[in-house]
Scaffold this motif. Structure first.
Motif, PDB file in Angstrom:
ATOM      1  N   SER A  74      78.487  44.726 -86.541  1.00  0.00           N
ATOM      2  CA  SER A  74      78.923  46.092 -86.180  1.00  0.00           C
ATOM      3  C   SER A  74      79.658  46.290 -87.089  1.00  0.00           C
ATOM      4  CB  SER A  74      79.559  46.109 -84.755  1.00  0.00           C
ATOM      5  OG  SER A  74      78.159  45.726 -84.075  1.00  0.00           O
ATOM      6  N   ASP A  75      80.178  44.633 -87.708  1.00  0.00           N
ATOM      7  CA  ASP A  75      81.152  45.308 -88.891  1.00  0.00           C
ATOM      8  C   ASP A  75      81.252  44.740 -89.949  1.00  0.00           C
ATOM      9  OD1 ASP A  75      80.519  42.965 -88.853  1.00  0.00           O
ATOM     10  OD2 ASP A  75      82.689  41.369 -88.080  1.00  0.00           O
ATOM     11  N   HIS A  76      79.981  44.864 -90.463  1.00  0.00           N
ATOM     12  CA  HIS A  76      79.854  45.709 -91.668  1.00  0.00           C
ATOM     13  C   HIS A  76      79.909  44.485 -92.299  1.00  0.00           C
ATOM     14  CE1 HIS A  76      77.805  48.692 -89.917  1.00  0.00           C
ATOM     15  NE2 HIS A  76      79.060  49.468 -89.366  1.00  0.00           N
ATOM     16  N   ASP A  77      79.845  42.872 -91.771  1.00  0.00           N
ATOM     17  CA  ASP A  77      80.724  42.218 -92.883  1.00  0.00           C
ATOM     18  C   ASP A  77      79.593  41.014 -93.162  1.00  0.00           C
ATOM     19  OD1 ASP A  77      79.419  40.734 -90.421  1.00  0.00           O
ATOM     20  OD2 ASP A  77      81.382  39.257 -90.392  1.00  0.00           O
ATOM     21  N   GLY A  78      78.545  41.364 -93.496  1.00  0.00           N
ATOM     22  CA  GLY A  78      76.911  41.279 -94.150  1.00  0.00           C
ATOM     23  C   GLY A  78      76.596  39.717 -93.282  1.00  0.00           C
ATOM     24  N   ALA A  79      77.196  39.079 -92.146  1.00  0.00           N
ATOM     25  CA  ALA A  79      77.309  38.119 -91.130  1.00  0.00           C
ATOM     26  C   ALA A  79      76.621  38.396 -89.677  1.00  0.00           C
ATOM     27  CB  ALA A  79      77.980  37.508 -91.640  1.00  0.00           C
ATOM     28  N   VAL A  80      76.221  37.866 -88.648  1.00  0.00           N
ATOM     29  CA  VAL A  80      75.824  38.174 -87.334  1.00  0.00           C
ATOM     30  C   VAL A  80      76.806  36.746 -86.631  1.00  0.00           C
ATOM     31  CG1 VAL A  80      74.593  38.518 -85.399  1.00  0.00           C
ATOM     32  CG2 VAL A  80      73.516  39.374 -87.949  1.00  0.00           C
ATOM     33  N   SER A  81      77.845  37.566 -86.439  1.00  0.00           N
ATOM     34  CA  SER A  81      78.629  36.717 -85.431  1.00  0.00           C
ATOM     35  C   SER A  81      77.960  36.007 -84.178  1.00  0.00           C
ATOM     36  CB  SER A  81      79.883  37.416 -85.030  1.00  0.00           C
ATOM     37  OG  SER A  81      79.541  38.026 -84.143  1.00  0.00           O
ATOM     38  N   ALA A  82      78.018  35.491 -83.714  1.00  0.00           N
ATOM     39  CA  ALA A  82      77.891  35.136 -81.860  1.00  0.00           C
ATOM     40  C   ALA A  82      78.369  36.136 -81.405  1.00  0.00           C
ATOM     41  CB  ALA A  82      78.954  34.160 -81.430  1.00  0.00           C
ATOM     42  N   ALA A  83      79.504  36.847 -81.150  1.00  0.00           N
ATOM     43  CA  ALA A  83      79.430  38.090 -80.306  1.00  0.00           C
ATOM     44  C   ALA A  83      79.135  38.824 -80.398  1.00  0.00           C
ATOM     45  CB  ALA A  83      80.862  38.451 -80.641  1.00  0.00           C
ATOM     46  N   GLU A  84      77.818  39.157 -81.835  1.00  0.00           N
ATOM     47  CA  GLU A  84      77.139  40.042 -82.397  1.00  0.00           C
ATOM     48  C   GLU A  84      75.261  39.816 -82.106  1.00  0.00           C
ATOM     49  OE1 GLU A  84      79.988  42.390 -86.141  1.00  0.00           O
ATOM     50  OE2 GLU A  84      78.202  39.962 -86.416  1.00  0.00           O
ATOM     51  N   GLN A  85      75.234  38.822 -81.345  1.00  0.00           N
ATOM     52  CA  GLN A  85      74.248  38.136 -81.264  1.00  0.00           C
ATOM     53  C   GLN A  85      73.713  38.501 -79.902  1.00  0.00           C
ATOM     54  OE1 GLN A  85      73.437  33.923 -82.625  1.00  0.00           O
ATOM     55  NE2 GLN A  85      71.625  34.286 -81.399  1.00  0.00           N
ATOM     56  N   ARG A  86      73.778  40.403 -79.772  1.00  0.00           N
ATOM     57  CA  ARG A  86      73.590  40.140 -78.487  1.00  0.00           C
ATOM     58  C   ARG A  86      73.337  41.538 -78.263  1.00  0.00           C
ATOM     59  NH1 ARG A  86      78.184  40.367 -74.269  1.00  0.00           N
ATOM     60  NH2 ARG A  86      78.817  37.760 -75.091  1.00  0.00           N
ATOM     61  N   LEU A  87      72.163  42.414 -77.472  1.00  0.00           N
ATOM     62  CA  LEU A  87      71.418  43.699 -77.580  1.00  0.00           C
ATOM     63  C   LEU A  87      72.226  44.457 -76.332  1.00  0.00           C
ATOM     64  CD1 LEU A  87      67.894  42.712 -77.535  1.00  0.00           C
ATOM     65  CD2 LEU A  87      69.008  43.327 -79.558  1.00  0.00           C
ATOM     66  N   ASP A  88      73.841  45.210 -77.049  1.00  0.00           N
ATOM     67  CA  ASP A  88      74.253  45.949 -76.114  1.00  0.00           C
ATOM     68  C   ASP A  88      74.191  47.104 -76.184  1.00  0.00           C
ATOM     69  OD1 ASP A  88      75.299  45.649 -78.492  1.00  0.00           O
ATOM     70  OD2 ASP A  88      77.039  44.785 -77.879  1.00  0.00           O
ATOM     71  N   THR A  89      73.496  47.333 -76.314  1.00  0.00           N
ATOM     72  CA  THR A  89      73.182  49.436 -76.880  1.00  0.00           C
ATOM     73  C   THR A  89      71.580  49.810 -77.448  1.00  0.00           C
ATOM     74  OG1 THR A  89      73.033  49.004 -79.844  1.00  0.00           O
ATOM     75  CG2 THR A  89      75.081  49.372 -77.948  1.00  0.00           C
ATOM     76  N   PRO A  90      70.998  50.797 -76.390  1.00  0.00           N
ATOM     77  CA  PRO A  90      69.898  51.217 -77.252  1.00  0.00           C
ATOM     78  C   PRO A  90      69.200  50.935 -78.216  1.00  0.00           C
ATOM     79  CG  PRO A  90      70.939  52.793 -75.550  1.00  0.00           C
ATOM     80  CD  PRO A  90      72.117  52.128 -76.355  1.00  0.00           C
ATOM     81  N   ALA A  91      70.145  50.941 -79.115  1.00  0.00           N
ATOM     82  CA  ALA A  91      69.374  51.666 -80.592  1.00  0.00           C
ATOM     83  C   ALA A  91      69.626  49.616 -81.276  1.00  0.00           C
ATOM     84  CB  ALA A  91      70.822  52.008 -81.449  1.00  0.00           C
ATOM     85  N   LYS A  92      70.192  49.233 -80.558  1.00  0.00           N
ATOM     86  CA  LYS A  92      69.844  47.415 -81.720  1.00  0.00           C
ATOM     87  C   LYS A  92      68.180  47.276 -80.509  1.00  0.00           C
ATOM     88  CE  LYS A  92      75.540  45.965 -81.796  1.00  0.00           C
ATOM     89  NZ  LYS A  92      76.153  45.261 -81.079  1.00  0.00           N
ATOM     90  N   ALA A  93      68.432  47.025 -78.673  1.00  0.00           N
ATOM     91  CA  ALA A  93      67.282  47.045 -78.231  1.00  0.00           C
ATOM     92  C   ALA A  93      65.747  47.303 -79.242  1.00  0.00           C
ATOM     93  CB  ALA A  93      67.328  47.690 -77.416  1.00  0.00           C
ATOM     94  N   ASP A  94      66.207  48.939 -79.294  1.00  0.00           N
ATOM     95  CA  ASP A  94      65.032  49.099 -80.171  1.00  0.00           C
ATOM     96  C   ASP A  94      64.690  48.654 -81.282  1.00  0.00           C
ATOM     97  OD1 ASP A  94      65.054  51.426 -77.719  1.00  0.00           O
ATOM     98  OD2 ASP A  94      66.569  52.587 -79.537  1.00  0.00           O
ATOM     99  N   ALA A  95      66.066  48.345 -82.252  1.00  0.00           N
ATOM    100  CA  ALA A  95      65.603  47.864 -83.775  1.00  0.00           C
ATOM    101  C   ALA A  95      64.757  46.981 -83.141  1.00  0.00           C
ATOM    102  CB  ALA A  95      66.275  47.465 -84.020  1.00  0.00           C
ATOM    103  N   LEU A  96      64.795  45.706 -82.603  1.00  0.00           N
ATOM    104  CA  LEU A  96      64.090  44.330 -81.744  1.00  0.00           C
ATOM    105  C   LEU A  96      62.511  44.864 -81.664  1.00  0.00           C
ATOM    106  CD1 LEU A  96      65.172  40.883 -82.664  1.00  0.00           C
ATOM    107  CD2 LEU A  96      67.622  42.766 -83.061  1.00  0.00           C
ATOM    108  N   ALA A  97      63.130  46.163 -80.128  1.00  0.00           N
ATOM    109  CA  ALA A  97      61.546  45.960 -80.476  1.00  0.00           C
ATOM    110  C   ALA A  97      60.305  46.253 -81.348  1.00  0.00           C
ATOM    111  CB  ALA A  97      61.303  47.117 -79.433  1.00  0.00           C
ATOM    112  N   ARG A  98      61.548  47.004 -82.426  1.00  0.00           N
ATOM    113  CA  ARG A  98      60.226  47.445 -83.957  1.00  0.00           C
ATOM    114  C   ARG A  98      59.702  45.927 -84.519  1.00  0.00           C
ATOM    115  NH1 ARG A  98      63.766  52.105 -83.635  1.00  0.00           N
ATOM    116  NH2 ARG A  98      65.700  50.821 -85.281  1.00  0.00           N
TER     117      ARG A  98
END
Lengths: 682, 527
Positions: free
Chosen positions: A520-544
């Motif tokens: 989400s913060d576009h720092d090139g890394a996935v932090s622990a706080a970002e490692q969750r599917l809290d929006t439909p877009a993120k869930a869809d991306a993982l489902a794909r």
């Protein structure tokens, strides 16, 4: 009399004479077990053969190890209750047993594969490698048909997962051997569970029990991945001296090697680092005599915490004092389970010799809130009332004591808080590229692995649970949620191999599509706080991504698993004793409990089907994206005086008040009018 | 309301009140009540003496003479106490059967060993002035030789000359001290009792300078509650209750029950322990809480030249390695030697005059049965036994219902012993010709024998000894007291077998249940 029988008799007599028949674990930590000769599977002395130690033959020289294996649910792990998929009562459609072997555990995640699974996850060999808490024997030795694993069986029994391809490959049972029931793991004063786990993980199953001995100095690793015996440390006659091989009744520490955090170690808990329980599913329970303030943990108000982690441990009650062997003559089993209704206790007990020869290992147990293995032994443990005179100790001060004791388990008041952190959420929807789930802990302010984080513990939630006497009482529980992907018509969890394939780039990093969705913060890394599917877009991306690796129609589910809190008991001086704690607004009985720190987009969590509790009330996300359970005792038919206010009674009361006032006013007015009239009358 | 109805109501109320008094009040009275403050002695407000004295005093006896003008009985009272006579024990020699009166004046210990021949140094703690040598007879000494100030000074600057046979230090302002007198205090008692053995914390283990103003964790009585020594060691006519290791039960023991209820814990299981366990066993979990105390005094190592630290290091290294230096070191002390250098609570000190010391703090006591009486190794008493000479073994057995398990500091040492006559010897250490100046053991033993009257054959050797010190002070609050698992279960601190139990009484039962009490004393026994 044969030499062998003479030897057995001599050793049994020696055991009796040595006082090993003593029941209480607190005292029975002597190492007066006679010296034994370590034998291999063929019954030859290992000093001569160099082959792995066989507990079955070594201990079997005096004890009936076949009986022990057949009468020990720690050995069977549910394998003796195997069914066809879906045949487990209150299980999932793909469960094949009610125990750890065959029942899917969302937190542990990996699932024993069925023979018709297209996507192979876990063969028996994989299960043995990844479940070092299993004591060995049972499914680690035999197929479901009762044959040695080396003789072949179903695909699950013959194959293992190839971690490179994700496909099953033949497991060479002849090379690995099998893991015998490891008596040393519980009966040796100095077992090396870590060496055993490493040996199992390496697939050298037949060496597992030998590895357990590594702290004795009798064995040491060899260059070929096995172990060799150090001849100079054995007695000249080839026996292992009892000073080096101290065998004894299991202590609480032995149980704690697998079960939450039970210990009789005098080293301060937490001295070696932050909270890192051996059993993360232990819900933060600790069974230790140590005082909280003496621990090395950064506990809130630590200096004031004079109470022990568990008052029973502090008073020298060990695990085996309540969860003892039913054949132990020193510990008469629970009267309820062992005797017909007209008896308080069945006085007929096995003799000491009988017990030592064939000790039952179906230890006393309660009624679990989760899972249904070994239900035949439910209610065989020693309950509170079998030691405590609850009525007399509470009747003097507790109003309506009988009603309270009928509605509340002892732990409801005597475990007011759990001292240590517990895993609240296990999120498998976005595992790390190396296959670890995201964990959220309750009871700690900050990261649980940071020794500077403040440990605050938590207050368990009170849930109705039927005990051994069949009565449903409120019992303190922990509730933990696991989020995971499922696929297919039976909603089988997506296997771990596919999850990792979906999120990783194959080189240990995040897959670009996953990183783009989560970062989400576009720092090139996935932090622990970002490692969750809290929006439909993120869930869809993982489902794909899951679809891309071959998982059909993935969707997220959540499972809420209860863990009953029976340990961490405090004495009466520290128990809940205030009426207002329950009988007022904010009652403990109805206090909301956070079940998950997150709710993946579009997902719904439900109580696991094998949970033996009810959740009266509502479980729903709150405004901050957390899943919260709000108990409602009334839905379970419970009326909490001082908290519950039925509208009808309130309205009747208000009406009565108004009617009374009106009546008084009307009566007064009538008398006033009447008096006026009398005055005006001529 | 008619008078008849009123009378009926009053009668009912009276009946209810009587029932309440008869039923409820006694039940309440039987409940455990621990109100120790209410049992503390009530002292009258001390008289301010500042206005009474205006002119300087020439010396200590001059102060005493002034005191006696208003307190004429005081000197006579003091002179009847052990603080003055340094005598009070009675024993019978095991070798000759001879009855011996003893006291500090003539017994041997394993610190500085004995008073005879070393008077001016030792008697600097005498409650009087001028005990210079054997010619001083406490019974005949003048009343003005009693030192009132050492116990009643409130100025805080009164001190005795450490080598002055009890006389005040030269810098003391006697007038200021006299003007300040009042009740004794922790400081006045501590002047001597904190420094037993020749320095702070040396001897007792539970008494040292930290007890002047101890924090709660060191002593709950004197720290949290501000008690003085005299609150427990109550005095009447200058006879102060409490003797450390008496040889007879004289009824003057200070007991926790003087203030505390007999069952004060509000926990039946803990209270049951009191049948067999002294309060101090749990409430003095360690001794020497702050300042290290001496655990080992080896006189045989005295007289070595060189850097004291290097000498100590060499002795320790050889002892730990099993060398000749450790020939007389008992196992308990060897365990301490092994901790030197790795455990900051254990240290060594070497003094050419005195030999090698081991000091330790925060030490776990040793536990023994104790019925409140003890034996005393008497001057000149022959000892033919093996092992260390027990100088004051406590009486008590598991079978004795009067005995309880008590925590002790055990001070062990090595000291001169007559190889032919087989008794401990008194060395002349302090003063002209003493060992501390001449470093000649033979001369010191000959002179010591002359002064003490203990024969010396001329053939000396070294002998290990042990002396026990009950740990009654540095009492910790309940939050710091021992818990079940400290004694019971795997790795507990008590050696049940050594105490006479067949196993851990937590599971084998106490001495009643295990049938360990002497038959005649068991409950229900016919006497």
């Amino acid at each position: 009399m044969s030499l062998r029988r003479r030897t057995v008799s001599t050793v049994l007599i020696a055991l009796v004479a040595a006082g090993l028949v003593r029941g209480a674990a607190a005292a029975d930590r002597s190492t007066t077990h006679p010296a034994v000769e370590l034998l291999d599977a063929q019954g030859r002395p290992v000093l001569g053969s160099g082959a792995p130690v066989s507990p079955r033959t070594t201990c079997g020289a005096c004890h009936d190890t076949s009986f022990v294996a057949a009468h020990g649910y720690h050995v069977a792990a549910g394998a003796d209750e195997r069914t066809a998929p879906g045949g487990v009562s209150d299980g999932r459609p793909f469960d094949v047993s009610p125990g750890p072997f065959g029942r899917w555990d969302p937190a542990a995640y990996r699932r024993l594969s069925l023979d018709d699974d297209e996507r192979f996850d876990l063969g028996v060999a994989d299960w043995v490698r990844t479940h070092p808490r299993h004591v060995g024997g049972g499914p680690a030795e035999q197929t479901a048909a009762g044959r040695p694993l080396a003789q072949g069986g179903t695909r699950t029994e013959t194959d293992a997962l190839d971690p490179a391809t994700g496909r099953p490959v033949r497991w060479d049972w002849a090379a690995s051997g099998t893991a015998e029931p490891d008596c040393f793991l519980c009966h040796l004063a100095t077992p090396d569970a870590a060496a055993r786990a490493a040996t199992l993980a390496r697939g050298a199953f037949r060496w597992a029990a030998t590895a357990t001995l590594s702290r004795t100095g009798l064995v040491e690793p060899d260059d070929a991945g096995g172990w060799r015996f150090v001849r100079g440390r054995f007695d000249p006659d080839g026996t292992a001296p009892s000073a080096r091989l101290p065998l004894r009744n299991p202590t609480s520490g032995a149980c704690g090697a697998c079960h939450f955090e039970a210990t009789d170690d005098r080293t301060a808990l937490g001295a070696a680092g932050p909270w890192s329980p051996r059993d993360p599913r232990g819900a933060g329970q600790v069974f230790s005599s140590q005082r909280l303030r003496d621990s090395g943990f950064n506990l809130r108000d630590r200096e004031t915490l004079d109470v022990a982690f568990d008052v029973h441990a502090a008073r020298l009650v060990g695990c085996a004092d309540c969860h003892g062997s039913p054949s132990d003559p020193a510990r008469p089993a629970s009267g309820r389970a062992a005797a017909p209704r007209h008896l308080v206790v069945d006085a007929r007990r096995p003799s000491v010799g009988e017990h030592l020869r064939a000790p039952s290992h179906d230890f006393g147990k309660g009624v679990s809130s989760r899972g249904h293995a070994a239900r035949a032994h439910d209610g065989t443990m020693r309950g509170c009332a079998e030691c405590h005179d609850v009525a007399s100790s509470h009747g003097r001060w507790l109003p309506h004591a009988v009603r309270h004791l009928d509605a509340l388990a002892c732990e409801a008041c005597h475990v007011p808080r759990v001292a240590m952190p517990a895993v609240e959420t296990t999120d498998w929807t976005v595992p790390s590229p190396d296959g670890r789930p995201a964990l959220a802990w309750r009871g700690v302010e900050g990261r649980v692995d940071d020794p500077a984080s403040l440990v605050v513990g938590y207050e368990p939630v009170l849930l109705p649970h039927a005990g051994a006497d069949g009565r449903t009482r409120l019992v303190p529980h922990h509730l933990a949620t696991t989020w995971y992907w499922v696929a297919g018509p039976t909603a089988r969890p997506v296997r771990a191999f596919d999850l990792v394939a979906a999120v990783s780039d194959g080189a240990g990093g995040w897959h670009p599509d996953v990183r783009a969705a989560l970062d989400s913060d576009h720092d090139g890394a996935v932090s622990a706080a970002e490692q969750r599917l809290d929006t439909p877009a993120k869930a869809d991306a993982l489902a794909r991504r899951l679809v891309a690796v071959g998982v059909p129609s993935p969707r997220i589910e959540g499972a809420v698993d209860p863990t009953a809190i029976h340990h961490g008991v405090v004495d009466g001086a520290h128990a809940v004793a205030s009426c207002e704690a329950c009988h007022a607004d904010g009652s403990r009985v109805a206090r909301p409990f956070e079940v998950s720190d997150r709710v993946p987009a579009g997902a719904v969590a439900r109580l696991s089907p094998d949970a033996a509790v009810a959740l009266p009330g509502a479980m729903a996300p709150d405004g901050r994206g957390r899943l919260v359970y709000a108990p409602e005792p009334a839905q379970a038919g419970r009326w909490v005086l001082g908290r519950d206010r039925p509208v009808l009674v309130d309205r009747v009361g208000a009406l009565a008040l108004v009617a009374t006032v009106l009546g008084v006013l009307g009566h007064g007015a009538a008398r006033w009018v009447a008096s006026r009239r009398r005055k005006e009358a001529p | 309301m008619t008078p008849r109805v009123l009378a009926l109501l009053l009668g009912l109320v009276g009946l209810a009140a009587s029932a309440f008094v008869a039923v409820v009040v006694p039940a309440t009275a039987h409940e455990t009540s621990d109100a120790p403050r209410e049992r503390l002695p009530r002292f009258p407000e001390p008289t301010d003496h500042a206005a009474y004295f205006t002119r300087p005093f020439a010396d200590g006896p001059a102060v005493t003479r002034t005191c006696l003008t208003c307190h004429p009985d005081a000197a006579r009272e003091v002179k009847g106490t052990a603080h003055w006579t340094w005598q009070g024990g009675h024993g019978v020699r095991s070798d000759t059967g001879e009855a011996v009166a003893f006291g500090k004046r003539n017994v041997l210990n394993n610190f500085c060993i004995a008073v005879p021949s070393n008077w001016p140094r030792c008697t600097s703690c005498h409650a009087g002035y001028g005990w210079e040598d054997a010619s001083f007879d406490p019974a005949q000494a003048a009343d003005d030789r009693v030192d009132c100030l050492v116990c009643h000074d409130g100025s805080g600057q009164y001190a005795k000359d450490p080598q002055g046979a009890g006389r005040p230090d030269r810098g003391v302002d006697l007038l200021a001290a006299a003007r300040s007198v009042g009740r004794s205090s922790r400081a006045t008692c501590g002047t001597c009792h904190f420094k037993g053995g020749g320095g702070d914390a040396v001897k007792h283990g539970d008494l040292d300078e930290t007890m002047r103003f101890p924090p709660d964790r060191v002593d709950v009585h004197m720290g949290r509650h501000g008690l003085r020594c005299a609150d427990c060691h109550r005095a009447e006519g200058h006879r102060i209750r409490g003797r450390l290791m008496p040889t007879d039960a004289d009824g003057t023991r200070v007991r926790c029950e003087d203030c505390h209820a007999a069952a004060p814990h509000g926990d039946e299981r803990i209270d049951l322990h009191l049948r067999a366990v002294a309060c101090t066993t749990c409430h003095v979990p360690t001794f020497a809480a702050e300042t290290p105390t001496k655990m080992w005094w080896d006189w045989s190592k005295a007289g070595r030249d060189g850097d004291p630290e290097a000498v100590a290091h060499a002795i320790v290294a050889d002892t730990v390695a099993g060398g000749a230096e450790g020939r007389l070191v008992p196992p308990a002390v060897l365990a301490l030697f092994r901790r030197v250098g790795t455990d900051p609570d254990v240290s060594t000190h070497y003094d050419k005059k005195k030999g090698l010391f081991l000091l330790a703090r925060e030490q776990v006591p040793e536990y023994r049965w104790y019925d409140g009486t003890s034996s005393r190794h008497l001057p000149g008493e022959r000892f033919d036994g093996d092992g260390p000479v027990p100088l004051n073994p406590p009486h008590g057995r598991v079978g004795d219902p009067a005995a309880r398990i008590v925590p002790f500091k055990v001070h062990r040492g090595v000291q001169p012993f007559d190889a032919e006559l087989r008794h401990l010897l008194v060395p002349h250490t302090f003063g002209p010709g003493g060992y501390w100046s001449a470093f000649d053991w033979e001369r010191a033993l000959v002179d010591g024998a002359k002064a003490s009257g203990i024969a010396y054959s001329g053939h000396s050797t070294w002998r290990s000894t042990e002396m026990v010190w009950p740990q009654n002070h540095m009492v910790r609050p309940k939050t710091e007291a021992l818990r079940c698992t400290d004694c019971h279960g795997d790795g507990g601190r008590l050696d049940w077998a050594a105490l006479g139990y067949p196993g851990d009484p937590a599971v084998r039962g106490g001495r009643v249940a295990a049938g360990l009490l002497d038959v005649a004393t068991r409950p229900g026994a016919t006497r």
